[in-house]
Design a protein around this motif. Structure first.
Motif, PDB file in Angstrom:
ATOM      1  N   PHE A 398       1.132  -1.049  -0.465  1.00 21.92           N
ATOM      2  CA  PHE A 398       0.194   0.072  -0.080  1.00 21.92           C
ATOM      3  C   PHE A 398       1.325   1.413  -0.063  1.00 21.92           C
ATOM      4  O   PHE A 398       2.668   1.160   0.730  1.00 21.92           O
ATOM      5  N   GLY A 399       0.090   2.976  -0.710  1.00 21.29           N
ATOM      6  CA  GLY A 399       1.127   3.619  -0.239  1.00 21.29           C
ATOM      7  C   GLY A 399       0.138   4.718   0.534  1.00 21.29           C
ATOM      8  O   GLY A 399      -0.668   5.246   0.515  1.00 21.29           O
ATOM      9  N   PHE A 400       1.058   4.586   1.892  1.00 24.72           N
ATOM     10  CA  PHE A 400       0.611   5.240   3.136  1.00 24.72           C
ATOM     11  C   PHE A 400       1.555   6.139   3.820  1.00 24.72           C
ATOM     12  O   PHE A 400       2.319   5.338   4.529  1.00 24.72           O
ATOM     13  N   ALA A 401       1.908   7.503   2.770  1.00 30.37           N
ATOM     14  CA  ALA A 401       2.511   8.022   3.540  1.00 30.37           C
ATOM     15  C   ALA A 401       1.979   9.440   4.534  1.00 30.37           C
ATOM     16  O   ALA A 401       1.357  10.658   3.782  1.00 30.37           O
ATOM     17  N   PRO A 402       0.975   9.344   5.288  1.00 29.10           N
ATOM     18  CA  PRO A 402       0.075  10.567   5.921  1.00 29.10           C
ATOM     19  C   PRO A 402       0.165  11.626   6.316  1.00 29.10           C
ATOM     20  O   PRO A 402       1.327  12.117   6.716  1.00 29.10           O
ATOM     21  N   LEU A 403      -0.434  12.553   5.189  1.00 32.75           N
ATOM     22  CA  LEU A 403      -0.116  13.605   5.209  1.00 32.75           C
ATOM     23  C   LEU A 403      -1.783  14.727   5.222  1.00 32.75           C
ATOM     24  O   LEU A 403      -1.935  14.567   4.177  1.00 32.75           O
ATOM     25  N   LYS A 404      -2.227  15.979   6.267  1.00 30.14           N
ATOM     26  CA  LYS A 404      -3.042  16.484   6.378  1.00 30.14           C
ATOM     27  C   LYS A 404      -2.666  17.887   5.695  1.00 30.14           C
ATOM     28  O   LYS A 404      -1.638  18.789   5.818  1.00 30.14           O
ATOM     29  N   LEU A 405      -2.926  18.655   4.616  1.00 30.41           N
ATOM     30  CA  LEU A 405      -2.495  19.250   3.628  1.00 30.41           C
ATOM     31  C   LEU A 405      -3.455  20.287   3.078  1.00 30.41           C
ATOM     32  O   LEU A 405      -4.575  19.601   3.419  1.00 30.41           O
ATOM     33  N   PRO A 406      -2.891  21.764   3.184  1.00 28.01           N
ATOM     34  CA  PRO A 406      -3.714  22.635   3.143  1.00 28.01           C
ATOM     35  C   PRO A 406      -4.841  22.411   1.685  1.00 28.01           C
ATOM     36  O   PRO A 406      -4.238  22.227   0.313  1.00 28.01           O
ATOM     37  N   PRO A 407      -6.049  22.399   1.966  1.00 26.95           N
ATOM     38  CA  PRO A 407      -6.552  22.813  -0.098  1.00 26.95           C
ATOM     39  C   PRO A 407      -5.389  23.118  -0.843  1.00 26.95           C
ATOM     40  O   PRO A 407      -6.070  22.735  -2.609  1.00 26.95           O
ATOM     41  N   GLU A 408      -4.787  24.363  -1.158  1.00 26.34           N
ATOM     42  CA  GLU A 408      -4.658  24.694  -1.900  1.00 26.34           C
ATOM     43  C   GLU A 408      -2.943  24.334  -3.121  1.00 26.34           C
ATOM     44  O   GLU A 408      -2.968  24.617  -3.287  1.00 26.34           O
ATOM     45  N   LEU A 409      -3.035  23.777  -1.692  1.00 26.54           N
ATOM     46  CA  LEU A 409      -0.943  23.363  -2.105  1.00 26.54           C
ATOM     47  C   LEU A 409      -1.638  22.018  -3.060  1.00 26.54           C
ATOM     48  O   LEU A 409      -1.822  21.224  -3.116  1.00 26.54           O
ATOM     49  N   ASP A 410      -0.724  22.056  -4.067  1.00 29.25           N
ATOM     50  CA  ASP A 410      -1.027  21.052  -5.641  1.00 29.25           C
ATOM     51  C   ASP A 410       0.390  20.360  -5.137  1.00 29.25           C
ATOM     52  O   ASP A 410       1.351  20.307  -5.724  1.00 29.25           O
ATOM     53  N   PHE A 411      -0.645  18.872  -4.421  1.00 29.27           N
ATOM     54  CA  PHE A 411       0.405  18.178  -4.117  1.00 29.27           C
ATOM     55  C   PHE A 411       1.486  17.499  -5.218  1.00 29.27           C
ATOM     56  O   PHE A 411       2.196  17.217  -5.658  1.00 29.27           O
ATOM     57  N   ALA A 412       0.033  17.169  -6.157  1.00 30.43           N
ATOM     58  CA  ALA A 412       0.460  16.408  -7.492  1.00 30.43           C
ATOM     59  C   ALA A 412       2.022  17.036  -8.206  1.00 30.43           C
ATOM     60  O   ALA A 412       2.627  16.211  -8.462  1.00 30.43           O
ATOM     61  N   GLY A 413       1.706  18.470  -8.791  1.00 28.42           N
ATOM     62  CA  GLY A 413       2.810  19.061  -8.677  1.00 28.42           C
ATOM     63  C   GLY A 413       4.219  19.125  -8.481  1.00 28.42           C
ATOM     64  O   GLY A 413       4.812  19.793  -8.668  1.00 28.42           O
ATOM     65  N   MET A 414       3.960  18.921  -7.284  1.00 28.67           N
ATOM     66  CA  MET A 414       5.144  18.873  -6.101  1.00 28.67           C
ATOM     67  C   MET A 414       6.183  17.692  -6.405  1.00 28.67           C
ATOM     68  O   MET A 414       7.390  17.737  -6.701  1.00 28.67           O
ATOM     69  N   PHE A 415       5.722  16.453  -6.830  1.00 26.95           N
ATOM     70  CA  PHE A 415       6.487  15.520  -7.628  1.00 26.95           C
ATOM     71  C   PHE A 415       7.566  15.450  -8.724  1.00 26.95           C
ATOM     72  O   PHE A 415       6.679  15.706  -9.645  1.00 26.95           O
ATOM     73  N   HIS A 416       8.692  15.429  -8.230  1.00 23.26           N
ATOM     74  CA  HIS A 416       9.364  15.978  -9.573  1.00 23.26           C
ATOM     75  C   HIS A 416       9.643  17.345  -9.840  1.00 23.26           C
ATOM     76  O   HIS A 416      10.323  17.751 -11.066  1.00 23.26           O
ATOM     77  N   GLY A 417       9.022  18.487  -9.617  1.00 28.59           N
ATOM     78  CA  GLY A 417       8.449  19.635 -10.024  1.00 28.59           C
ATOM     79  C   GLY A 417       9.290  20.673  -9.532  1.00 28.59           C
ATOM     80  O   GLY A 417      10.556  20.554  -8.649  1.00 28.59           O
ATOM     81  N   VAL A 418       9.335  21.904  -9.679  1.00 28.42           N
ATOM     82  CA  VAL A 418      10.526  23.160  -9.229  1.00 28.42           C
ATOM     83  C   VAL A 418       9.304  23.792  -7.492  1.00 28.42           C
ATOM     84  O   VAL A 418       7.734  23.507  -7.730  1.00 28.42           O
ATOM     85  N   ASP A 419       9.944  23.622  -7.159  1.00 26.90           N
ATOM     86  CA  ASP A 419       9.893  24.712  -5.391  1.00 26.90           C
ATOM     87  C   ASP A 419       9.108  23.541  -4.776  1.00 26.90           C
ATOM     88  O   ASP A 419       7.897  23.125  -4.023  1.00 26.90           O
ATOM     89  N   GLU A 420      10.151  21.876  -4.960  1.00 24.99           N
ATOM     90  CA  GLU A 420       8.782  20.970  -3.954  1.00 24.99           C
ATOM     91  C   GLU A 420       8.930  21.709  -2.614  1.00 24.99           C
ATOM     92  O   GLU A 420      10.337  21.534  -2.204  1.00 24.99           O
TER      93      GLU A 420
END
Length: 441
Positions: A398-420
């Motif tokens: 399973f993938g389970f690395a629990p994070l409660k994130l702010p709604p406005e954060l582009d989480f998917a865009g962080m993967f391999h992206g700029v300003d991770e």
């Protein structure tokens, strides 16, 4: 570090941010060809942090500088099947000139830890270390044995990390039946009464491919009807523009049912544009789980402007849904046509497991205890993880690395992206949830 005096009172929440920053500052860029710094320094750092609290970590170097760290924690009931918690320490490269804060600085700004690996996946590495260190300091054994694996080379397919260990040291995972790893357990806020936490229960298979067209070499000034570049370019254009059909896997069906219930509407997988527009930062992840994909990523041909080359090549990142590999490959050959030779550069299986059982219950229990409006739901990852290797040992992943994130954060865009970057309070949340999860599992 001394384990006496005030150090004994340090909690996982206290040190998770510093652990994450330390790991980010260790450049483990993986270029896929051993030209990077490797993971040895990170492996030694992790081993030191585990040894400080009484564990006996082992470092395995599959190639010079390409190192992984493994340790085992004895549980209250060693007769029970063991749990694997795995993470990788390598990261994709980053160009510092593109970033707001240097990608290997681990800087804290705007309530977040910035840097390459902040979400992929030194955050999970740090959360795991923080939880384990606190439990070891306070003498809190897990209910069952836990194997910890901090791995090399995941970003290039895991050949020198997870795959090396599974093929050459399978005894390290003796008795392990279940595992948790990256890209799951993160939140999507539906409204003030409901927050979904996406647990990865499936991931696409991959065919990283090289395409080749052979033509007739000649002078660039002449009429030429057998131009390899032209033939390949047209094929690549057809492939890049092709929309593969929607295929509803059991994971997608479960996710759509849960999301539809949350949104108060029945969702049609064939008409998802409007729904995806409502999903913010997770839209890219979910959109890619609807169908097979094949994205051209590289082109190569020629050596001089007035010479028509005899060969042209391209590379394509192909991903297929569980159960649809044969259909995917047949579609590729039909789209590309008979002139294009297709060969795999790297291929790996698709994975899918059910969203049920005691481990899933433990995830929901741990999340709800820290976030009363949490609901765990399954989803499919469009990429792949080291779970592909561990699945060969019969381990349910399973993938389970629990994070409660702010709604406005582009989480998917962080993967391999700029300003991770990852929020400080999300790291601390993850420590609390993982600690509860271990007790409940």
């Amino acid at each position: 570090m001394s384990e006496s005096g005030t150090t004994r009172n340090v909690t996982g929440e206290d040190e998770v941010v510093d652990l994450c920053r330390d790991l980010i500052r260790i450049d483990t860029s993986n270029y896929g060809d051993h030209s990077g710094p490797g993971e040895r320094e990170a492996a030694e750092y992790v081993a030191e942090k585990l040894a400080e609290v009484g564990l006996e970590p082992r470092i395995f170097e599959s190639h010079k500088g390409r190192a992984s760290t493994v340790a085992r924690i004895e549980g209250e009931d060693p007769s029970r099947p063991a749990l694997l918690i795995h993470g990788h320490t390598d990261v994709v490269p980053a160009n510092a000139a593109d970033w707001t804060h240097h990608p290997f600085s681990g800087e804290i700004a705007d309530g977040m830890v910035w840097g390459r690996g902040a979400v992929d996946m030194k955050d999970m590495d740090a959360m795991t270390l923080a939880v384990v260190r606190e439990r070891m300091r306070t003498g809190r054994k897990p209910p069952r044995d836990i194997v910890l694996a901090f791995l090399a080379d995941e970003e290039a397919g895991g050949t020198f990390g997870a795959r090396h260990l599974v093929d050459n040291h399978p005894d390290l995972f003796e008795g392990v039946t279940e595992a948790i790893g990256e890209v799951g357990g993160f939140s999507f806020t539906v409204n003030e009464k409901l927050r979904l936490y996406l647990v990865e229960t499936a991931q696409k298979g991959m065919h990283w491919m090289k395409l080749t067209v052979d033509g007739t070499a000649g002078h660039g000034s002449m009429i030429h009807k057998d131009n390899a570049i032209t033939e390949l370019s047209e094929a690549v254009g057809r492939l890049g523009r092709h929309k593969f059909p929607v295929r509803v896997t059991k994971t997608l069906r479960h996710f759509l049912d849960e999301l539809g219930d949350a949104l108060g509407t029945e969702l049609d997988p064939e008409n998802m544009d409007e729904t995806l527009a409502k999903l913010g930062g997770i839209a890219k992840l979910i959109g890619a789980s609807l169908q097979n994909t094949a994205n051209p990523t590289q082109l190569g041909a020629g050596y001089k402007v007035n010479v028509i080359p005899g060969q042209a090549t391209a590379h394509v990142d192909g991903r297929y849904l569980p159960g649809y590999e044969e259909e995917f490959l047949a579609d590729l050959d039909r789209i590309l046509g008979p002139r294009v030779k297709r060969e795999d550069v790297h291929a790996d299986k698709a994975l899918e497991t059910g969203f049920d059982g005691a481990l899933v219950d433990a995830m929901q229990t741990a999340l709800s205890a820290e976030d009363p409006i949490a609901r765990a739901v399954p989803y499919m990852l469009s990429a792949g993880t080291d779970a592909k290797s561990f699945a060969d040992l019969g381990i349910r992943c399973f993938g389970f690395a629990p994070l409660k994130l702010p709604p406005e954060l582009d989480f998917a865009g962080m993967f391999h992206g700029v300003d991770e970057r990852v929020p400080v309070d999300a790291l601390q949340f993850g420590v609390r949830v993982l600690d509860r999860f271990i007790d409940a599992s």
